[in-house]
Write an enzyme that holds these catalytic residues in place. Structure first.
Site, PDB file in Angstrom:
ATOM      1  CB  SER A  60      32.308  42.257  43.051  1.00 35.25           C
ATOM      2  OG  SER A  60      31.901  40.985  42.546  1.00 35.25           O
ATOM      3  CB  SER A 168      32.604  40.982  32.077  1.00 33.05           C
ATOM      4  OG  SER A 168      34.055  41.290  32.808  1.00 33.05           O
TER       5      SER A 168
END
Ligand SMILES: *[C@@H]1O[C@H](CO)[C@@H](O)[C@H](O)[C@H]1NC(C)=O
Ligand SMILES: *[C@@H]1O[C@H](CO)[C@@H](O)[C@H](O)[C@H]1NC(C)=O
Ligand SMILES: *[C@@H]1O[C@H](CO)[C@@H](O)[C@H](O)[C@H]1NC(C)=O
Ligand SMILES: *[C@@H]1O[C@H](CO)[C@@H](O)[C@H](O)[C@H]1NC(C)=O
Ligand SMILES: *[C@@H]1O[C@H](CO)[C@@H](O)[C@H](O)[C@H]1NC(C)=O
Ligand SMILES: *[C@@H]1O[C@H](CO)[C@@H](O)[C@H](O)[C@H]1NC(C)=O
Length: 338
Positions: A60, A168
């Site tokens: 991430s 997302s």
């Protein structure tokens, strides 16, 4: 009239297979992500040929950084101990050889997928579509566009001439082996993602690319629960009520951490490209909607009086020529990589 169920099933699967795309998936949370694998399962069930090349560990926040492993082997186990330390830095999942891990950033995984895994092992060489995510946590606004590895994998694909969609969700991290039924946030998030993908595919004539060259999409999904699995979907833009960071200083620890700037900065919210009447994706997702923003990887400023004004400040030193003479140096002499 009643069909024998096998004939009905065969007819169904033929119908879906005829619309099947070749899809490469990736993400930044890692190849063991429950979100990633739930969407993988749905896309396969929808008749697509789907391969995953995703990071061995959580990557991430890497944005579009393309970082390749310097070592041929893993020095530590992959996430969730799915692959042991000492195994090759790239390889298939132990139980599904269409799922590959690679010890690199999300954008690197897309390149490794396009240039190594698919050409050597894939059932196709060039995907029709790259799908990234769904991420654990939203990626809203231009600041997260550049920061997010989910986005990085997506615009890496778009730069390679392949339509890319980033997804997302708003759910917490869950390994795929802990997703044991269909009534959980990972599955709902994947189902909403699949619905958006299906709309893009169904509205594209067979044989045509689902997006024009240079185009991609950023999709964000709000928190879902058993009574909220089918949220409204909005056409949105990246800018508009978007956050950017400030460096917050902690006197005790003598370190910085990030925090959202309040009030929201005008710079990140200036509407320069796109339809300024569309709501910002941040606003829509905070209100419980699904946002779908269309972006391009052409980051040039549009031709308008502001751009002309800025270019004109170079008039004393730069030429206006629209077809400059060829550069006098060889490409190989240009220092392009650190
Ligand atoms: C790296 O992985 C290969 C293939 O599994 C193995 O043969 C080799 O011994 C490994 N090397 C190290 C240093 O672990
Ligand atoms: C998976 O589920 C088990 C059982 O609920 C739990 O103990 C474990 O922490 C979960 N694993 C992860 C990585 O979340
Ligand atoms: C499905 O799994 C989730 C955890 O992932 C659990 O909270 C939920 O109770 C389960 N639902 C059913 C119907 O088993
Ligand atoms: C489910 O989500 C909706 C929309 O965000 C919310 O209004 C509702 O309170 C939630 N229900 C539960 C049980 O959390
Ligand atoms: C600064 O860091 C300390 C130690 O982690 C923490 O307890 C404190 O809440 C932090 N202060 C602020 C203003 O974030
Ligand atoms: C370039 O164009 C601008 C107007 O757009 C003009 O004012 C300027 O003189 C031009 N410069 C050159 C070097 O031709």
């Amino acid at each position: 009239m009643l069909f024998p169920s096998s004939i009905a099933l065969a007819a169904l699967s033929l119908a879906s297979v005829s619309n099947g795309l070749n899809i490469l998936m990736s993400n930044d949370d890692g190849f063991g992500s429950g979100n990633l694998r739930e969407l993988y399962k749905i896309l396969k069930a929808d008749g697509h040929d789907v391969w995953i090349v995703a990071p061995a560990t959580d990557q991430s926040g890497q944005g579009g950084r393309s970082d390749f492993s310097k070592l041929a082997n893993l020095t530590a186990p992959s996430e969730f101990n799915l692959i042991p330390a000492g195994a090759p830095a790239i390889g298939p999942d132990p139980i599904d050889n269409q799922i590959w891990y690679y010890n690199g950033t999300p954008a690197a995984c897309v390149f490794v997928g396009l240039d190594y895994v698919l050409p050597r092992y894939g059932s196709f060489k060039t995907p029709d579509l790259v799908v990234s995510g769904p991420n654990f946590g939203t990626n809203l606004g231009p600041f997260l566009y550049t920061l997010s590895g989910t986005m990085g994998a997506t615009y890496a694909a778009v730069g390679r001439s392949i339509p890319g969609i980033a997804f997302s969700g708003s759910n917490p991290s869950v390994p795929y082996f802990n997703v044991t039924n269909a009534t959980n946030q990972a599955t709902w998030t994947a189902e909403v993602s699949a619905k958006v993908i299906k709309s893009f595919i169904d509205a594209t004539p067979k044989g045509q690319a689902i997006f024009p060259l240079g185009y991609g999409a950023n999709v964000n999904i709000p928190p879902l629960n058993a009574s909220y699995t089918n949220p409204p979907i909005f056409k949105t833009r990246l800018t508009g009520n978007a956050d950017t960071d400030l460096a917050a200083w902690n006197e005790t620890t003598k370190t910085f951490h990030y925090a959202n700037l309040e009030p929201q900065a005008a710079g990140i919210n200036a509407c320069i490209n796109g339809d300024c009447n569309l709501p910002g994706e941040t606003y829509v997702v905070e209100g419980g909607g699904v946002s779908v923003s269309i972006f391009t990887v052409d980051y040039d400023a549009p031709l308008n009086p502001y751009t002309t004004m800025v270019y004109n400040k170079l008039n004393g030193i730069a030429t206006n020529a629209t077809t400059p003479s060829r550069r006098k140096f060889k490409r190989s002499s240009v220092y392009t990589h650190p």
